[in-house]
Design a protein around this motif. Structure first.
Motif, PDB file in Angstrom:
ATOM      1  N   ALA A   1       0.840  -1.208   0.000  1.00 11.95           N
ATOM      2  CA  ALA A   1       0.000   0.000   0.000  1.00 11.95           C
ATOM      3  C   ALA A   1       0.871   1.252   0.000  1.00 11.95           C
ATOM      4  CB  ALA A   1      -0.925  -0.015   1.213  1.00 11.95           C
ATOM      5  N   ALA A   2       2.000   1.208   0.733  1.00 14.40           N
ATOM      6  CA  ALA A   2       2.927   2.350   0.755  1.00 14.40           C
ATOM      7  C   ALA A   2       3.542   2.567  -0.621  1.00 14.40           C
ATOM      8  CB  ALA A   2       4.020   2.124   1.799  1.00 14.40           C
ATOM      9  N   LYS A   3       3.836   1.442  -1.310  1.00 12.75           N
ATOM     10  CA  LYS A   3       4.366   1.551  -2.678  1.00 12.75           C
ATOM     11  C   LYS A   3       3.333   2.202  -3.604  1.00 12.75           C
ATOM     12  CE  LYS A   3       8.335  -0.733  -2.225  1.00 12.75           C
ATOM     13  NZ  LYS A   3       9.663  -0.131  -2.557  1.00 12.75           N
ATOM     14  N   ILE A   4       2.076   1.785  -3.424  1.00 15.90           N
ATOM     15  CA  ILE A   4       0.994   2.381  -4.227  1.00 15.90           C
ATOM     16  C   ILE A   4       0.870   3.865  -3.903  1.00 15.90           C
ATOM     17  CG2 ILE A   4      -1.509   2.399  -4.578  1.00 15.90           C
ATOM     18  CD1 ILE A   4      -1.422  -0.664  -4.152  1.00 15.90           C
ATOM     19  N   GLN A   5       0.993   4.220  -2.615  1.00 16.29           N
ATOM     20  CA  GLN A   5       0.921   5.633  -2.215  1.00 16.29           C
ATOM     21  C   GLN A   5       2.015   6.444  -2.902  1.00 16.29           C
ATOM     22  OE1 GLN A   5      -1.260   7.236  -0.493  1.00 16.29           O
ATOM     23  NE2 GLN A   5      -0.233   9.154   0.006  1.00 16.29           N
ATOM     24  N   GLU A   6       3.227   5.871  -2.984  1.00 19.82           N
ATOM     25  CA  GLU A   6       4.317   6.569  -3.682  1.00 19.82           C
ATOM     26  C   GLU A   6       3.963   6.815  -5.145  1.00 19.82           C
ATOM     27  OE1 GLU A   6       7.956   4.438  -3.297  1.00 19.82           O
ATOM     28  OE2 GLU A   6       7.908   4.440  -1.101  1.00 19.82           O
ATOM     29  N   LEU A   7       3.372   5.801  -5.764  1.00 16.05           N
ATOM     30  CA  LEU A   7       2.979   5.949  -7.166  1.00 16.05           C
ATOM     31  C   LEU A   7       1.928   7.040  -7.331  1.00 16.05           C
ATOM     32  CD1 LEU A   7       2.704   2.241  -8.399  1.00 16.05           C
ATOM     33  CD2 LEU A   7       4.428   3.920  -9.045  1.00 16.05           C
ATOM     34  N   ILE A   8       0.947   7.054  -6.416  1.00 19.10           N
ATOM     35  CA  ILE A   8      -0.121   8.059  -6.488  1.00 19.10           C
ATOM     36  C   ILE A   8       0.464   9.455  -6.309  1.00 19.10           C
ATOM     37  CG2 ILE A   8      -2.170   8.947  -5.316  1.00 19.10           C
ATOM     38  CD1 ILE A   8      -2.932   6.021  -4.727  1.00 19.10           C
ATOM     39  N   ILE A   9       1.353   9.612  -5.318  1.00 17.31           N
ATOM     40  CA  ILE A   9       1.977  10.927  -5.076  1.00 17.31           C
ATOM     41  C   ILE A   9       2.798  11.356  -6.288  1.00 17.31           C
ATOM     42  CG2 ILE A   9       3.720  12.135  -3.702  1.00 17.31           C
ATOM     43  CD1 ILE A   9       2.755  10.486  -1.289  1.00 17.31           C
ATOM     44  N   ARG A  10       3.552  10.392  -6.834  1.00 14.66           N
ATOM     45  CA  ARG A  10       4.360  10.695  -8.013  1.00 14.66           C
ATOM     46  C   ARG A  10       3.470  11.104  -9.188  1.00 14.66           C
ATOM     47  NH1 ARG A  10       7.695   5.777  -9.399  1.00 14.66           N
ATOM     48  NH2 ARG A  10       8.189   5.980  -7.186  1.00 14.66           N
ATOM     49  N   GLU A  11       2.359  10.400  -9.321  1.00 15.88           N
ATOM     50  CA  GLU A  11       1.399  10.701 -10.383  1.00 15.88           C
ATOM     51  C   GLU A  11       0.793  12.083 -10.190  1.00 15.88           C
ATOM     52  OE1 GLU A  11      -2.494   8.500 -10.800  1.00 15.88           O
ATOM     53  OE2 GLU A  11      -1.279   7.397 -12.259  1.00 15.88           O
ATOM     54  N   GLU A  12       0.432  12.397  -8.933  1.00 13.94           N
ATOM     55  CA  GLU A  12      -0.145  13.713  -8.639  1.00 13.94           C
ATOM     56  C   GLU A  12       0.866  14.819  -8.877  1.00 13.94           C
ATOM     57  OE1 GLU A  12      -1.470  13.276  -4.643  1.00 13.94           O
ATOM     58  OE2 GLU A  12      -3.413  12.391  -5.210  1.00 13.94           O
TER      59      GLU A  12
ATOM     60  N   THR B   1       0.561  17.757 -11.429  1.00 15.92           N
ATOM     61  CA  THR B   1       0.704  19.147 -10.987  1.00 15.92           C
ATOM     62  C   THR B   1       1.778  19.855 -11.794  1.00 15.92           C
ATOM     63  OG1 THR B   1       0.026  18.561  -8.749  1.00 15.92           O
ATOM     64  CG2 THR B   1       1.199  20.641  -9.017  1.00 15.92           C
ATOM     65  N   ASN B   2       2.907  19.148 -12.021  1.00 19.36           N
ATOM     66  CA  ASN B   2       3.984  19.746 -12.810  1.00 19.36           C
ATOM     67  C   ASN B   2       3.534  20.035 -14.234  1.00 19.36           C
ATOM     68  OD1 ASN B   2       5.799  19.745 -10.713  1.00 19.36           O
ATOM     69  ND2 ASN B   2       6.684  17.755 -11.220  1.00 19.36           N
ATOM     70  N   GLU B   3       2.794  19.087 -14.824  1.00 20.42           N
ATOM     71  CA  GLU B   3       2.281  19.306 -16.170  1.00 20.42           C
ATOM     72  C   GLU B   3       1.303  20.459 -16.198  1.00 20.42           C
ATOM     73  OE1 GLU B   3       3.021  18.041 -19.199  1.00 20.42           O
ATOM     74  OE2 GLU B   3       4.713  17.150 -18.139  1.00 20.42           O
ATOM     75  N   TYR B   4       0.472  20.529 -15.147  1.00 18.96           N
ATOM     76  CA  TYR B   4      -0.517  21.614 -15.038  1.00 18.96           C
ATOM     77  C   TYR B   4       0.189  22.968 -14.937  1.00 18.96           C
ATOM     78  CZ  TYR B   4      -4.537  24.202 -13.160  1.00 18.96           C
ATOM     79  OH  TYR B   4      -5.532  25.114 -12.958  1.00 18.96           O
ATOM     80  N   LEU B   5       1.188  23.019 -14.034  1.00 18.64           N
ATOM     81  CA  LEU B   5       1.927  24.274 -13.865  1.00 18.64           C
ATOM     82  C   LEU B   5       2.713  24.618 -15.127  1.00 18.64           C
ATOM     83  CD1 LEU B   5       3.256  23.848 -10.205  1.00 18.64           C
ATOM     84  CD2 LEU B   5       1.458  25.401 -10.992  1.00 18.64           C
ATOM     85  N   LYS B   6       3.277  23.579 -15.756  1.00 12.09           N
ATOM     86  CA  LYS B   6       4.030  23.812 -16.989  1.00 12.09           C
ATOM     87  C   LYS B   6       3.125  24.369 -18.071  1.00 12.09           C
ATOM     88  CE  LYS B   6       7.037  21.447 -20.316  1.00 12.09           C
ATOM     89  NZ  LYS B   6       7.632  20.144 -20.712  1.00 12.09           N
ATOM     90  N   THR B   7       1.897  23.830 -18.148  1.00 14.70           N
ATOM     91  CA  THR B   7       0.937  24.320 -19.145  1.00 14.70           C
ATOM     92  C   THR B   7       0.555  25.760 -18.863  1.00 14.70           C
ATOM     93  OG1 THR B   7       0.058  22.094 -19.431  1.00 14.70           O
ATOM     94  CG2 THR B   7      -1.325  23.907 -20.184  1.00 14.70           C
ATOM     95  N   ILE B   8       0.326  26.070 -17.575  1.00 15.39           N
ATOM     96  CA  ILE B   8      -0.020  27.453 -17.192  1.00 15.39           C
ATOM     97  C   ILE B   8       1.115  28.392 -17.560  1.00 15.39           C
ATOM     98  CG2 ILE B   8      -0.419  28.990 -15.236  1.00 15.39           C
ATOM     99  CD1 ILE B   8      -1.918  26.703 -13.872  1.00 15.39           C
ATOM    100  N   ILE B   9       2.332  28.020 -17.156  1.00 13.67           N
ATOM    101  CA  ILE B   9       3.494  28.883 -17.399  1.00 13.67           C
ATOM    102  C   ILE B   9       3.733  29.067 -18.897  1.00 13.67           C
ATOM    103  CG2 ILE B   9       6.008  29.009 -17.166  1.00 13.67           C
ATOM    104  CD1 ILE B   9       5.646  27.620 -14.414  1.00 13.67           C
ATOM    105  N   SER B  10       3.485  28.007 -19.661  1.00 17.01           N
ATOM    106  CA  SER B  10       3.722  28.093 -21.105  1.00 17.01           C
ATOM    107  C   SER B  10       2.630  28.859 -21.825  1.00 17.01           C
ATOM    108  CB  SER B  10       3.833  26.682 -21.699  1.00 17.01           C
ATOM    109  OG  SER B  10       4.963  26.021 -21.196  1.00 17.01           O
ATOM    110  N   SER B  11       1.440  28.936 -21.203  1.00 13.78           N
ATOM    111  CA  SER B  11       0.325  29.565 -21.899  1.00 13.78           C
ATOM    112  C   SER B  11       0.226  31.063 -21.646  1.00 13.78           C
ATOM    113  CB  SER B  11      -0.997  28.904 -21.469  1.00 13.78           C
ATOM    114  OG  SER B  11      -1.249  29.129 -20.094  1.00 13.78           O
ATOM    115  N   VAL B  12       0.950  31.583 -20.640  1.00 13.59           N
ATOM    116  CA  VAL B  12       0.850  33.012 -20.360  1.00 13.59           C
ATOM    117  C   VAL B  12       1.551  33.805 -21.454  1.00 13.59           C
ATOM    118  CG1 VAL B  12       0.679  32.688 -17.863  1.00 13.59           C
ATOM    119  CG2 VAL B  12       2.916  33.002 -18.909  1.00 13.59           C
ATOM    120  N   HIS B  13       1.121  35.048 -21.614  1.00 13.28           N
ATOM    121  CA  HIS B  13       1.683  35.908 -22.662  1.00 13.28           C
ATOM    122  C   HIS B  13       3.068  36.436 -22.287  1.00 13.28           C
ATOM    123  CE1 HIS B  13      -1.872  35.948 -25.170  1.00 13.28           C
ATOM    124  NE2 HIS B  13      -2.604  36.154 -24.099  1.00 13.28           N
ATOM    125  N   GLU B  14       3.415  36.371 -21.011  1.00 14.11           N
ATOM    126  CA  GLU B  14       4.707  36.873 -20.570  1.00 14.11           C
ATOM    127  C   GLU B  14       5.785  35.804 -20.708  1.00 14.11           C
ATOM    128  OE1 GLU B  14       4.156  40.158 -17.172  1.00 14.11           O
ATOM    129  OE2 GLU B  14       3.615  38.150 -16.544  1.00 14.11           O
TER     130      GLU B  14
END
Length: 588
Positions: A140-151, A155-168
């Motif tokens: 279960a701890a291994k699965i938790q690591e996978l879930i955290i890594r996935e999240e 989050t990184n992809e989300y932030l990367k998309t936000i940062i890449s989409s701004v006009h600045e």
């Protein structure tokens, strides 16, 4: 793919370790009931009987989320529907769920296929249960690591998309000046690929970067004009902000956000543009000449060709230019009007073409782009083009021919994609003859000529125009206006409106100021110069009339309001009381 399937190699190792430690066969399934780890005897069991019995047990454990000890295979109620229950190859089984935050992600099964294994499970069921629970917790701890890594990845992809989409443009670096973020806008503005920037020193990638200055001085920088160089060596005039990144007062790095002058202008244009109402359908006028003018303008709106609009002052040349732009393929980009006659000659050149830093006294250190650059992809409207000085006419001609501009103080040519619409109330042909306007520029501008008719040629549009203007200024002046009297409308029809719509607008605004709430605009409310002009124009025609006919004509022309009668009396050189006696005398 299930989480246990993602770590299938580790799951298989767990199955083998459990089997070796407890001397039983082991199976581990995921939440789709697929085997992800098992010892060899489990796989050697007959498939049909295995699946038939196992599915009942698995469902029970997944639904109850509780461990299960099966001591009587074939006799247990879970085996009731099994066709092989009377000759079951199972001897015993212990099944433990892999739980995480109330969700069952899999199951560990300890299985006996002979009496020795059965005795081992039954005699040590409590100890085996504790051991299996620990194994389930580790998985279960291994699965938790996978879930955290996935999240974190999401989050990184989300932030990367936000940062890449701004006009600045966004650039970040750590305390050593190593670039850790370089968004798409920074790539486009600076001409440097993100892969070529990440992991390198900021001073090496962008000489003179404000990030270096901010990190050295340990202070943030706000709204500072600066100049960087793009990959091709061309200068970029930027407005930058650098913010230090800290955690509990410990400096972690810095982030720079920047934009070019012209980009900021274009963003502001999109946010603040108020000319969306400038469309052909919103240009007031149903007269034949106005319908023809709107039809002609609409027909060429999507063309990239240069347009020259001529017409008297106040006819709405800029309104037509905006409507052309809004109906064009360039409507999402800026429309920039420049009044060539309102800006001093010394400033007009820098406004149009921009300048390099320090190129003249008072110039910004970072330089400034011109409106031809700011209007990139859009339309520039050169109003009163006839007032442009000859030296700038040459430069505008070059822009039209070469599609490039040069900053003052620079020899570098900057490509521009701009449609030019020019306008004038002057006779450019006459100015060409006097040498004050270039003939070659005239031909470049006059590709599509348009003429906006004066108001005196479309007086049938007066009611529509007056209705619109009354609504506009009644709201501005907080007045309730019920309409226009016949004598007032007659007076407006008789005037020739040399100032066109602008003059009519002034007259209506004046009249509303002198009209009571809930009342009609009458002739007395209109500006005195309208009546005086009408009296003067009718003076010649009534000179030969009898006194009775004179007074009758003046009353018909100017109205019968008190103010109109005062003006008639003044025109006739008699008192108001005398005028009343004559009106009574002549039964008018």
């Amino acid at each position: 793919m299930s989480y246990l399937e993602q770590i299938q190699t580790e799951v298989q190792q767990f199955a083998e370790v459990i089997s070796e430690a407890l001397h039983v066969e082991t199976e581990i399934v995921d939440d789709s009931w697929q085997v992800t780890g098992a010892t060899c005897l489990v796989f050697e069991a007959p498939v049909m009987e295995w699946n038939n019995t196992n599915s009942k047990i698995t469902r029970q454990v997944f639904e109850t989320k509780r461990a299960l000890l099966l001591s009587d295979p074939g006799q247990n109620q879970l085996c009731a529907e099994c066709t092989e229950k009377d000759r079951c190859f199972y001897k015993a089984g212990l099944y433990y769920p892999i739980l995480l935050r109330g969700t069952c992600y899999g199951m560990i099964s300890l299985v006996a296929f002979n009496e020795e294994q059965r005795s081992n499970i039954m005699d040590n069921s409590y100890a085996f249960m504790k051991f299996t629970s620990k194994m389930a917790e580790i998985l279960a701890a291994k699965i938790q690591e996978l879930i955290i890594r996935e999240e974190l990845s999401s989050t990184n992809e989300y932030l990367k998309t936000i940062i890449s989409s701004v006009h600045e443009g966004i650039i970040a670096c750590n305390t050593e000046g190593i670039i850790t973020c370089f968004n798409e806008t920074a790539e486009k503005k600076l001409g440097i690929a993100s892969d070529d920037a990440l992991g390198r020193q900021i001073a090496e990638v962008i000489p003179g970067s404000l990030l270096v200055d901010a990190l050295e001085k340990k202070t943030s920088i706000f709204e500072k004009g600066t100049e960087y160089q793009s990959a091709d060596g061309s200068p970029l005039h930027l407005i930058s902000n650098v913010t230090l990144v800290k955690k509990e007062e410990k400096l972690l790095g810095a982030v720079e956000s920047f934009n070019t002058d012209e980009s900021l202008f274009r963003i502001a244009h999109r946010l603040l543009r108020g000319d969306d109402a400038a469309s052909f359908s919103n240009i007031i006028g149903q007269s034949r000449v106005m319908r023809d003018a709107k039809s002609a303008a609409s027909a060429i709106a999507k063309s990239p060709s240069t347009v020259l609009i001529t017409g008297e002052s106040g006819t709405g040349k800029e309104l037509f230019a905006r409507a052309i732009h809004n109906a064009s393929l360039r409507s999402d980009n800026p429309f920039i009007p420049i009044n060539c006659g309102a800006i001093p000659d010394a400033l007009l050149e820098s406004e149009l073409f921009g300048y390099e830093g320090g190129s003249f006294t008072g110039a910004k250190a970072a330089g400034k782009p011109g409106v031809f650059e700011m209007a990139q992809g859009g339309t520039i409207f050169l109003d009163e083009i006839g007032d442009m000085p000859l030296n700038l006419q040459v430069k505008v001609l070059r822009v039209l021919q070469e599609k490039t501009v040069q900053h003052i103080g620079s020899a570098r040519e900057i490509p521009v994609d701009v449609r030019v619409i020019a306008a004038t109330n002057q006779d450019l042909s006459a100015k060409i003859k006097t040498g004050t306007f270039r003939e070659d520029l005239f031909y470049r501008l006059n590709v599509i000529p348009m003429t906006i008719p004066p108001l005196r040629e479309r007086k049938e549009d007066l009611p529509l125009l007056i209705h619109f203007l009354c609504g506009k200024y009644a709201q501005v002046l907080n007045r309730e206006i019920t309409g226009l009297s016949e004598d007032a409308l007659d007076l407006l029809y008789q005037y020739d409106w040399p100032g066109n719509i602008r003059e009519l607008e002034n007259a209506v605004e004046y009249a509303i100021n002198y009209t009571f709430d809930g009342g009609l605009i009458n002739a007395a409310s209109l500006p005195r110069w309208l009546s005086q002009h009408t009296l003067q124009t009718t003076a010649g025609s009534i000179e030969q009339m009898s006194e009775r006919e004179k007074i009758k004509s003046l009353l018909q022309t100017n109205g019968t309001s008190l103010e109109a009668k005062r003006q008639i009396a003044e025109f006739l050189g008699i008192s108001l009381a005398t005028l009343y006696r004559k009106i009574k005398k002549y039964e008018l």
